[in-house]
Design an enzyme around this catalytic site. Structure first.
Site, PDB file in Angstrom:
ATOM      1  N   SER A  87       0.824  -1.197   0.000  1.00  0.00           N
ATOM      2  CA  SER A  87       0.000   0.000   0.000  1.00  0.00           C
ATOM      3  C   SER A  87       0.871   1.265   0.000  1.00  0.00           C
ATOM      4  O   SER A  87       1.727   1.417  -0.866  1.00  0.00           O
ATOM      5  CB  SER A  87      -0.951  -0.050   1.206  1.00  0.00           C
ATOM      6  OG  SER A  87      -2.002   0.871   1.099  1.00  0.00           O
ATOM      7  N   ASP A 220      -9.496  -6.436  -3.854  1.00  0.00           N
ATOM      8  CA  ASP A 220      -9.210  -5.215  -3.101  1.00  0.00           C
ATOM      9  C   ASP A 220     -10.373  -4.234  -3.250  1.00  0.00           C
ATOM     10  O   ASP A 220     -10.715  -3.842  -4.355  1.00  0.00           O
ATOM     11  CB  ASP A 220      -7.914  -4.588  -3.637  1.00  0.00           C
ATOM     12  CG  ASP A 220      -7.375  -3.502  -2.730  1.00  0.00           C
ATOM     13  OD1 ASP A 220      -8.176  -2.868  -2.012  1.00  0.00           O
ATOM     14  OD2 ASP A 220      -6.148  -3.276  -2.751  1.00  0.00           O
ATOM     15  N   HIS A 249      -7.389  -6.155   0.369  1.00  0.00           N
ATOM     16  CA  HIS A 249      -6.287  -5.179   0.383  1.00  0.00           C
ATOM     17  C   HIS A 249      -5.128  -5.642   1.264  1.00  0.00           C
ATOM     18  O   HIS A 249      -4.021  -5.111   1.143  1.00  0.00           O
ATOM     19  CB  HIS A 249      -6.792  -3.812   0.860  1.00  0.00           C
ATOM     20  CG  HIS A 249      -5.767  -2.727   0.758  1.00  0.00           C
ATOM     21  ND1 HIS A 249      -5.279  -2.269  -0.446  1.00  0.00           N
ATOM     22  CD2 HIS A 249      -5.111  -2.018   1.717  1.00  0.00           C
ATOM     23  CE1 HIS A 249      -4.380  -1.325  -0.239  1.00  0.00           C
ATOM     24  NE2 HIS A 249      -4.251  -1.153   1.062  1.00  0.00           N
TER      25      HIS A 249
END
Length: 271
Positions: A87, A220, A249
């Site tokens: 991320s 996600d 995610h």
């Protein structure tokens, strides 16, 4: 015998967590990698995890990235590390790749913005945030402003329990969601920081010279898989794209074995 030796080659994996999280989120993947005989380094960025610093005390993105920069710089001359960023951690990877390209075998971006050389690092993230501007998209996430005594107050962000349950961890084991709810902390995105906004921070000759792999999490809900693929394609033909089916995610929780296996395969390919 030569092929067996190749399969048993030891790699040094440096794992970088995303926004509001900490080194703790890698505990499953790190266990698999270490059990396979590899060396793993995972640390808390400033104001994350067990780090005692508060978010508003981190004055720059370079300072926030310092643990990673130091870890890569400390690698011995004969060693090249494998960087894995999740991320927001993709931005940290980019800064380390620019600083020490000769010390990185490959950088793996897991559901992570992959910056383009010659463009601001914040470009992909800002485009993504603009796309998420619909009312109530961020649910119970909180945005804050903390005065720091300087011209620029600290702008913080904290993921909320409902957001985590519905958009980040929806396919992850419930105990890992509970763990995350207990441990997440407010963090900064540094969208106004020079390292994030400068067009000359990342260069083709250094950052662009490092092999890069983009890992798409197919389920996600914070960043749709099709959007992730578009970003990967925009980074050029030299970027390899992999995908993990059934991953939310947080693939280190929803698909830890698959993510660890993918990381090891990529390390073998590019080392």
């Amino acid at each position: 015998m030569e092929e067996i030796g190749k399969r048993r080659r030891q790699h040094h994996f440096v794992l970088v967590h995303g926004l509001c999280h900490g080194a703790w989120c890698w505990y499953k993947v790190a266990t698999v990698l270490e059990s396979a005989g590899h060396r793993v380094t995972a640390f808390d960025q400033p104001a994350c995890g067990a780090n005692a610093v508060r978010a508003e005390e981190v004055l720059s993105f370079e300072e926030y990235s310092r643990p990673l920069l130091r870890a890569v710089a400390a690698a011995p001359p004969e060693e090249k590390v494998v960087l894995v960023g999740h991320s927001f951690g993709g931005h940290n990877l980019a800064l380390a790749m620019e600083a020490h390209p000769e010390k990185v075998a490959v950088a793996i971006f897991v559901s992570a913005p992959m910056p383009v050389a010659g463009r601001p690092m914040s470009a992909v993230l800002e485009q993504h945030l603009q796309g998420d501007s619909a009312p109530h998209f961020f649910l119970d996430c909180t945005f804050g402003i903390v005065e720091t005594g300087s011209e620029n107050p600290a702008e913080t962000f904290l993921v909320g329990p409902e957001w985590m349950s519905r958009r980040m961890y929806q396919l992850s084991p419930p105990e890992d969601l509970t763990l995350a709810r207990l441990l997440v902390r407010p963090a900064q995105m540094f969208l106004r920081d020079e390292a994030m906004t400068g067009e000359k921070v990342l260069t083709e000759g250094r950052y662009g010279a490092v092999s890069r792999v983009f890992v798409v999490a197919e389920e996600d809900k914070t960043w749709p898989a099709e959007e992730q693929r578009r970003v990967a394609v925009s980074c050029g033909p030299g970027v390899e794209v992999r995908a993990i089916g059934g991953a939310d995610h947080m693939p280190m929780f929803s698909k830890p074995a698959e993510l660890a296996q993918l990381i090891m395969e990529v390390a073998e390919k590019y080392s």
